[in-house]
Design a protein around this motif. Structure first.
Motif, PDB file in Angstrom:
ATOM      1  N   SER A  22       1.190  -1.057  -0.038  1.00 26.62           N
ATOM      2  CA  SER A  22      -0.239  -0.226  -0.270  1.00 26.62           C
ATOM      3  C   SER A  22       0.872   1.328  -0.270  1.00 26.62           C
ATOM      4  O   SER A  22       2.045   1.374   0.413  1.00 26.62           O
ATOM      5  CB  SER A  22      -1.082   0.053   1.543  1.00 26.62           C
ATOM      6  N   GLY A  23       0.560   2.113  -0.164  1.00 27.31           N
ATOM      7  CA  GLY A  23       0.774   3.430  -0.341  1.00 27.31           C
ATOM      8  C   GLY A  23       0.590   4.085   0.946  1.00 27.31           C
ATOM      9  O   GLY A  23       0.428   5.527   1.048  1.00 27.31           O
ATOM     10  N   ASN A  82      -2.453   8.934   3.338  1.00 25.48           N
ATOM     11  CA  ASN A  82      -1.965   8.151   1.838  1.00 25.48           C
ATOM     12  C   ASN A  82      -1.253   9.039   1.266  1.00 25.48           C
ATOM     13  O   ASN A  82      -1.357   9.865   1.380  1.00 25.48           O
ATOM     14  CB  ASN A  82      -3.289   8.258   1.607  1.00 25.48           C
ATOM     15  N   THR A  84      -0.069   7.582  -2.288  1.00 20.87           N
ATOM     16  CA  THR A  84       0.341   7.274  -3.156  1.00 20.87           C
ATOM     17  C   THR A  84       0.133   8.624  -3.832  1.00 20.87           C
ATOM     18  O   THR A  84      -1.113   9.707  -3.695  1.00 20.87           O
ATOM     19  CB  THR A  84      -1.244   6.243  -3.575  1.00 20.87           C
ATOM     20  N   PRO A  85       0.436   9.122  -5.104  1.00 19.07           N
ATOM     21  CA  PRO A  85       0.273   7.775  -5.703  1.00 19.07           C
ATOM     22  C   PRO A  85       2.503   8.284  -5.653  1.00 19.07           C
ATOM     23  O   PRO A  85       2.720   7.618  -6.324  1.00 19.07           O
ATOM     24  CB  PRO A  85       0.470   8.382  -7.446  1.00 19.07           C
ATOM     25  N   SER A  86       2.990   8.905  -5.425  1.00 21.22           N
ATOM     26  CA  SER A  86       4.138   9.783  -4.590  1.00 21.22           C
ATOM     27  C   SER A  86       5.416   9.002  -3.796  1.00 21.22           C
ATOM     28  O   SER A  86       6.121   8.181  -4.154  1.00 21.22           O
ATOM     29  CB  SER A  86       4.492  10.960  -3.800  1.00 21.22           C
ATOM     30  N   THR A 134       4.305   4.753  -3.203  1.00 21.31           N
ATOM     31  CA  THR A 134       3.518   2.879  -3.116  1.00 21.31           C
ATOM     32  C   THR A 134       4.132   2.147  -2.945  1.00 21.31           C
ATOM     33  O   THR A 134       5.401   1.291  -2.974  1.00 21.31           O
ATOM     34  CB  THR A 134       2.412   2.814  -4.448  1.00 21.31           C
ATOM     35  N   ASP A 135       3.303   0.776  -2.698  1.00 26.54           N
ATOM     36  CA  ASP A 135       3.470  -0.984  -2.307  1.00 26.54           C
ATOM     37  C   ASP A 135       5.065  -0.099  -1.893  1.00 26.54           C
ATOM     38  O   ASP A 135       5.665  -0.716  -1.789  1.00 26.54           O
ATOM     39  CB  ASP A 135       4.670  -1.463  -4.112  1.00 26.54           C
ATOM     40  N   GLY A 142       9.211   2.391  -0.597  1.00 31.21           N
ATOM     41  CA  GLY A 142       8.448   2.108  -2.094  1.00 31.21           C
ATOM     42  C   GLY A 142       9.312   1.389  -3.000  1.00 31.21           C
ATOM     43  O   GLY A 142       9.932   1.983  -3.997  1.00 31.21           O
ATOM     44  N   GLN A 152       8.278   1.173  -6.982  1.00 31.77           N
ATOM     45  CA  GLN A 152       9.105   2.450  -7.935  1.00 31.77           C
ATOM     46  C   GLN A 152      10.349   2.706  -8.030  1.00 31.77           C
ATOM     47  O   GLN A 152      10.597   2.511  -9.326  1.00 31.77           O
ATOM     48  CB  GLN A 152       8.397   3.889  -6.975  1.00 31.77           C
ATOM     49  N   THR A 204      14.280   8.703  -5.375  1.00 32.79           N
ATOM     50  CA  THR A 204      14.517   7.517  -6.466  1.00 32.79           C
ATOM     51  C   THR A 204      15.855   6.935  -6.031  1.00 32.79           C
ATOM     52  O   THR A 204      17.222   7.580  -6.173  1.00 32.79           O
ATOM     53  CB  THR A 204      14.172   8.288  -7.820  1.00 32.79           C
TER      54      THR A 204
END
Length: 181
Positions: free
Chosen positions: A82-83, A105, A107-109, A111-112, A129, A132, A155
């Motif tokens: 989840s995010g 929450n 997401t979307p920055s 997730t998982d 995450g 990503q 990232t």
């Protein structure tokens, strides 16, 4: 010896001790959180109300190992797949209560989410995450959602294996096991 319902280990999770206490936390296979007090002889007894229901905020999400803020008054769980980040206050015996504005929450920055930690000084919540792949860093506040630190999430790129080399725990075939970033 454990007194009360024995915790069931869930893949990817572990028993976590609340810093500065003899209180243990472990997610169960039923989506709850077992909380245990350990006495001076090493006997663990479930605290009143344990196990506590912890409902993942997203379908398919799995409750993961909790982490704690610097003074042990708050607990955070980033459910796998989840995010979301869930925040809890802890009472004097360690019983969790979901914070009013939680879950948050991201997401979307981010997730998982596959794992999380709190910085050594207790000021930041860090979450990976896996999909990503990104690392989110959030300032822990006394109330409300943890705001992302400016210019985050980071990232990252896992190390690559040499051509023809077999996959190892630190190669792209197993990025979730690489702790060198």
């Amino acid at each position: 010896a454990l007194t009360g319902s024995a915790p069931t280990h869930v893949g990817g999770t572990a028993i976590q001790r609340l810093p500065g206490s003899n209180t243990l936390y472990t997610p169960t296979s039923t989506g709850s959180l077992g909380v245990w007090s350990v006495d001076g002889a090493g006997a663990a007894t479930a605290i009143a109300g344990s196990p506590f229901t912890v409902t993942p905020p997203a379908a398919g999400a799995i409750i993961d190992t909790p982490v704690f803020n610097g003074d042990g008054s708050r607990m955070y769980i980033a459910p796998d797949n989840s995010g979301f980040i869930m925040g809890f206050s802890l009472d004097a015996i360690g019983a969790p209560t979901l914070l009013t504005s939680s879950p948050w929450n991201f997401t979307p920055s981010l997730t998982d989410i596959s794992c999380s930690a709190v910085s050594g000084d207790g000021a930041y919540f860090i979450a990976v995450g896996e999909a990503q792949p990104k690392i989110g860093v959030f300032a822990l506040a006394s109330d409300g959602p943890p705001p992302p630190v400016t210019n985050r999430p980071f990232t990252f790129l896992p190390p690559t294996a040499s051509p023809g080399a077999p996959a190892t725990p630190s190669s792209p075939a197993h990025p979730q096991h690489d702790r060198r970033w």
